[in-house]
Design a protein around this motif. Structure first.
Motif, PDB file in Angstrom:
ATOM      1  N   UNK A 182       0.675  -1.224   0.000  1.00  0.00           N
ATOM      2  CA  UNK A 182       0.045  -0.062  -0.113  1.00  0.00           C
ATOM      3  C   UNK A 182       0.731   1.285   0.056  1.00  0.00           C
ATOM      4  N   UNK A 183       1.931   1.331   1.127  1.00  0.00           N
ATOM      5  CA  UNK A 183       2.668   2.236   1.077  1.00  0.00           C
ATOM      6  C   UNK A 183       3.620   2.724  -0.431  1.00  0.00           C
ATOM      7  N   UNK A 184       3.999   1.439  -0.966  1.00  0.00           N
ATOM      8  CA  UNK A 184       4.813   1.842  -2.327  1.00  0.00           C
ATOM      9  C   UNK A 184       3.674   2.245  -3.389  1.00  0.00           C
ATOM     10  N   UNK A 185       2.721   1.991  -3.265  1.00  0.00           N
ATOM     11  CA  UNK A 185       1.610   2.307  -4.395  1.00  0.00           C
ATOM     12  C   UNK A 185       1.299   3.915  -4.290  1.00  0.00           C
ATOM     13  N   UNK A 186       1.169   4.270  -2.988  1.00  0.00           N
ATOM     14  CA  UNK A 186       1.307   5.636  -2.724  1.00  0.00           C
ATOM     15  C   UNK A 186       2.196   6.603  -3.258  1.00  0.00           C
ATOM     16  N   UNK A 187       3.381   6.165  -2.902  1.00  0.00           N
ATOM     17  CA  UNK A 187       4.695   6.941  -3.303  1.00  0.00           C
ATOM     18  C   UNK A 187       5.551   6.693  -4.655  1.00  0.00           C
ATOM     19  N   UNK A 188       4.563   5.850  -5.330  1.00  0.00           N
ATOM     20  CA  UNK A 188       5.137   5.536  -6.550  1.00  0.00           C
ATOM     21  C   UNK A 188       4.889   6.705  -7.795  1.00  0.00           C
ATOM     22  N   UNK A 189       5.933   7.165  -8.260  1.00  0.00           N
ATOM     23  CA  UNK A 189       6.027   8.268  -9.433  1.00  0.00           C
ATOM     24  C   UNK A 189       5.635   9.631  -8.657  1.00  0.00           C
ATOM     25  N   UNK A 190       6.298   9.701  -7.307  1.00  0.00           N
ATOM     26  CA  UNK A 190       6.112  10.850  -6.835  1.00  0.00           C
ATOM     27  C   UNK A 190       7.591  11.183  -6.200  1.00  0.00           C
ATOM     28  N   UNK A 191       7.888  12.161  -5.651  1.00  0.00           N
ATOM     29  CA  UNK A 191       9.353  12.538  -4.920  1.00  0.00           C
ATOM     30  C   UNK A 191       9.358  12.479  -3.264  1.00  0.00           C
ATOM     31  N   UNK A 192       8.167  11.556  -3.006  1.00  0.00           N
ATOM     32  CA  UNK A 192       8.100  11.568  -1.382  1.00  0.00           C
ATOM     33  C   UNK A 192       9.234  10.490  -0.992  1.00  0.00           C
ATOM     34  N   UNK A 193       9.879  10.626   0.100  1.00  0.00           N
ATOM     35  CA  UNK A 193      10.880   9.839   0.461  1.00  0.00           C
ATOM     36  C   UNK A 193      10.114   9.120   1.699  1.00  0.00           C
ATOM     37  N   UNK A 194      10.614   7.903   2.199  1.00  0.00           N
ATOM     38  CA  UNK A 194      10.029   6.972   3.340  1.00  0.00           C
ATOM     39  C   UNK A 194      11.207   7.215   4.442  1.00  0.00           C
ATOM     40  N   UNK A 195      10.869   7.363   5.240  1.00  0.00           N
ATOM     41  CA  UNK A 195      11.840   7.253   6.706  1.00  0.00           C
ATOM     42  C   UNK A 195      11.179   6.094   7.483  1.00  0.00           C
ATOM     43  N   UNK A 196      11.855   4.940   7.538  1.00  0.00           N
ATOM     44  CA  UNK A 196      11.270   3.759   8.470  1.00  0.00           C
ATOM     45  C   UNK A 196      12.186   3.426   9.551  1.00  0.00           C
ATOM     46  N   UNK A 197      11.580   3.793  10.696  1.00  0.00           N
ATOM     47  CA  UNK A 197      11.906   3.562  12.174  1.00  0.00           C
ATOM     48  C   UNK A 197      11.928   2.009  12.333  1.00  0.00           C
ATOM     49  N   UNK A 198      13.006   1.339  12.546  1.00  0.00           N
ATOM     50  CA  UNK A 198      12.889  -0.155  12.668  1.00  0.00           C
ATOM     51  C   UNK A 198      13.812  -0.636  13.825  1.00  0.00           C
ATOM     52  N   UNK A 199      14.088   0.142  14.972  1.00  0.00           N
ATOM     53  CA  UNK A 199      14.663  -0.070  15.859  1.00  0.00           C
ATOM     54  C   UNK A 199      14.371  -1.343  16.743  1.00  0.00           C
ATOM     55  N   UNK A 200      13.143  -1.918  16.449  1.00  0.00           N
ATOM     56  CA  UNK A 200      12.591  -2.940  17.484  1.00  0.00           C
ATOM     57  C   UNK A 200      12.698  -4.213  16.229  1.00  0.00           C
ATOM     58  N   UNK A 201      13.342  -4.057  14.918  1.00  0.00           N
ATOM     59  CA  UNK A 201      13.175  -4.840  13.934  1.00  0.00           C
ATOM     60  C   UNK A 201      13.540  -6.661  14.636  1.00  0.00           C
ATOM     61  N   UNK A 202      14.114  -6.561  15.553  1.00  0.00           N
ATOM     62  CA  UNK A 202      14.298  -8.108  15.642  1.00  0.00           C
ATOM     63  C   UNK A 202      13.467  -8.772  17.169  1.00  0.00           C
ATOM     64  N   UNK A 203      12.596  -7.833  17.286  1.00  0.00           N
ATOM     65  CA  UNK A 203      11.548  -8.236  18.429  1.00  0.00           C
ATOM     66  C   UNK A 203      10.057  -8.379  17.978  1.00  0.00           C
ATOM     67  N   UNK A 204       9.900  -9.229  17.065  1.00  0.00           N
ATOM     68  CA  UNK A 204       8.715  -9.817  16.601  1.00  0.00           C
ATOM     69  C   UNK A 204       8.348 -11.053  16.872  1.00  0.00           C
ATOM     70  N   UNK A 205       7.059 -11.487  17.298  1.00  0.00           N
ATOM     71  CA  UNK A 205       6.729 -12.719  18.001  1.00  0.00           C
ATOM     72  C   UNK A 205       5.688 -13.579  16.984  1.00  0.00           C
ATOM     73  N   UNK A 206       5.593 -14.689  17.886  1.00  0.00           N
ATOM     74  CA  UNK A 206       4.659 -15.688  17.358  1.00  0.00           C
ATOM     75  C   UNK A 206       4.941 -16.189  16.202  1.00  0.00           C
ATOM     76  N   UNK A 207       6.174 -16.392  15.708  1.00  0.00           N
ATOM     77  CA  UNK A 207       6.825 -17.050  14.433  1.00  0.00           C
ATOM     78  C   UNK A 207       6.753 -15.935  13.294  1.00  0.00           C
ATOM     79  N   UNK A 208       6.199 -14.713  13.300  1.00  0.00           N
ATOM     80  CA  UNK A 208       6.044 -13.924  12.363  1.00  0.00           C
ATOM     81  C   UNK A 208       7.603 -13.278  12.139  1.00  0.00           C
ATOM     82  N   UNK A 209       7.703 -12.775  10.864  1.00  0.00           N
ATOM     83  CA  UNK A 209       8.998 -12.114  10.174  1.00  0.00           C
ATOM     84  C   UNK A 209       8.821 -10.666  10.232  1.00  0.00           C
ATOM     85  N   UNK A 210       9.820  -9.976  10.607  1.00  0.00           N
ATOM     86  CA  UNK A 210       9.961  -8.618  10.468  1.00  0.00           C
ATOM     87  C   UNK A 210       9.628  -8.075   8.995  1.00  0.00           C
TER      88      UNK A 210
END
Length: 381
Positions: A182-210
């Motif tokens: 969804x995010x990719x479809x919104x910023x596609x063909x624009x000059x919008x930059x994404x800033x992704x704060x992933x400081x808890x990237x390794x703390x995801x539970x119940x077998x899910x992947x980050x």
């Protein structure tokens, strides 16, 4: 002399206030998000060895090569993204510095940055210091998910950046691969930059992947991705983080970074490079490590009158206290500290406009003894 403040809405952060009150009143501190246990012993040994071997002067501005090489290896191993060691990785003095540098690098006066409430409190001041405007979109409660139609409706010709955070602080919500599409479809063909704060990237539970932005090639090509050594290795006081971004983005990022902190604590960089090379299992085992703490903490609180919200990621538990007292979260958190002996964080400071929910954030990155002491007090309310 009267100073016209650039940040009229900013005072002492709620984290500092609650931690200070906890010390003064000898409360169990589940407020500020730091572990009360030590980093791995081999990592501390490496730090001491680096200092004793003379690695005490300036490090290279963008980080020492062995550490950047380990970051690149981890990024490819986990997310399938090959990043250039020399031009796309910058080691910073904590994730907060990286967030500020990314915003300052590309956001200009008059721009707009879309962010999602509740949000970590450093985002908006960094935006305002650039003369830009933060556009707040509330997450849906209780799932704390993004309404992507509201994002589409908020886009204007002034939109320069969209700031996301997963796993999310304070809720623990995580973005899915569908969210990234969804995010990719919104910023596609624009000059919008994404800033992704992933400081808890390794703390995801119940077998899910980050679902890192780095997994999504289209987004990775227009994003700054921010990570934290402190969160991953239980040493928040060392203040080390890093940013991964395309070369052109990193070049602008480094222009800010070199005049903000220039470089980062050299012995710790040496220690992390060595520890990552010798113990790559640490971050792989982190989900199970913290899931054990999450489940234990939730079991301890089940007899209480708090309602526990789900925790898909991160190391915070949101609790609904409406069965205990009918007052706003700022008042309740103060009452809880003074009368209940436990420090927590209210959610109101994470919002532009207080939503009126009856929720508090509790940190379970704590020893068993700390969790036991806190739960005993909380279950008596």
């Amino acid at each position: 002399m009267i100073i016209d403040t650039k940040l009229p809405k900013v005072g002492t952060t709620i984290f500092t206030v609650m931690s200070q009150l906890a010390m003064e009143h000898k409360a169990v501190n589940l407020g500020q998000g730091f572990p009360d246990f030590e980093p791995p012993q081999p990592l501390r040994d490496s730090l001491n060895r680096a200092m004793n071997e003379g690695r005490n002067q300036y490090a290279p501005m963008h980080g020492i090569a062995p550490l950047r090489e380990q970051i690149a290896l981890k990024t490819e191993r986990l997310y399938g993204r090959k990043v250039n060691v020399d031009t796309e990785i910058t080691v910073t003095s904590g994730a907060t510095e990286a967030l500020f540098s990314a915003i300052a690098a590309v956001v200009r006066a008059g721009d707009e940055v879309i962010m999602f409430d509740p949000a970590y409190d450093s985002y908006e001041p960094a935006i305002e210091l650039q003369g830009a405007r933060a556009v707040h979109i509330p997450l849906t409660v209780p799932a704390f998910s993004i309404d992507w139609q509201r994002v589409r409706d908020a886009i204007t010709p002034k939109t320069r950046m969209i700031l996301i955070n997963s796993p999310h602080n304070p809720s623990g919500a995580v973005l899915s691969s569908a969210d990234l599409e969804e995010l990719a479809s919104i910023v596609r063909d624009t000059d919008i930059v994404v800033l992704s704060d992933e400081v808890y990237e390794h703390i995801v539970y119940d077998g899910a992947q980050h679902e890192s932005v780095l997994r999504h090639p289209e987004l990775a090509d227009r994003s700054f991705v921010i990570s934290s050594f402190g969160k991953t290795y239980h040493c928040t006081g060392w203040k080390l983080g890093y940013a991964i971004a395309p070369a052109a983005f990193s070049a602008e990022f480094r222009k800010v970074h070199q005049y903000l902190t220039f470089c980062t604590f050299h012995p710790a960089q040496v220690a992390f490079a060595e520890f990552m090379a010798n113990h790559p299992e640490h971050y792989m085992e982190l989900p199970a490590f913290y899931q054990t703490k999450r489940d234990r903490f939730r079991d301890l609180l089940r007899p209480s009158r708090f309602k526990l919200l789900d925790v898909p990621g991160g190391y915070f538990q949101l609790v609904d206290y409406s069965a205990i007292r009918d007052e706003d979260d700022l008042a309740f958190s103060r009452w809880l500290l003074l009368q209940g002996g436990v420090a927590a964080i209210p959610l109101t400071p994470f919002y532009e406009s207080a939503p009126g929910t009856r929720l508090l954030r509790l940190c379970f990155a704590k020893s068993d003894a700390t969790m036991d002491a806190a739960a005993e007090r909380l279950c008596q309310l």
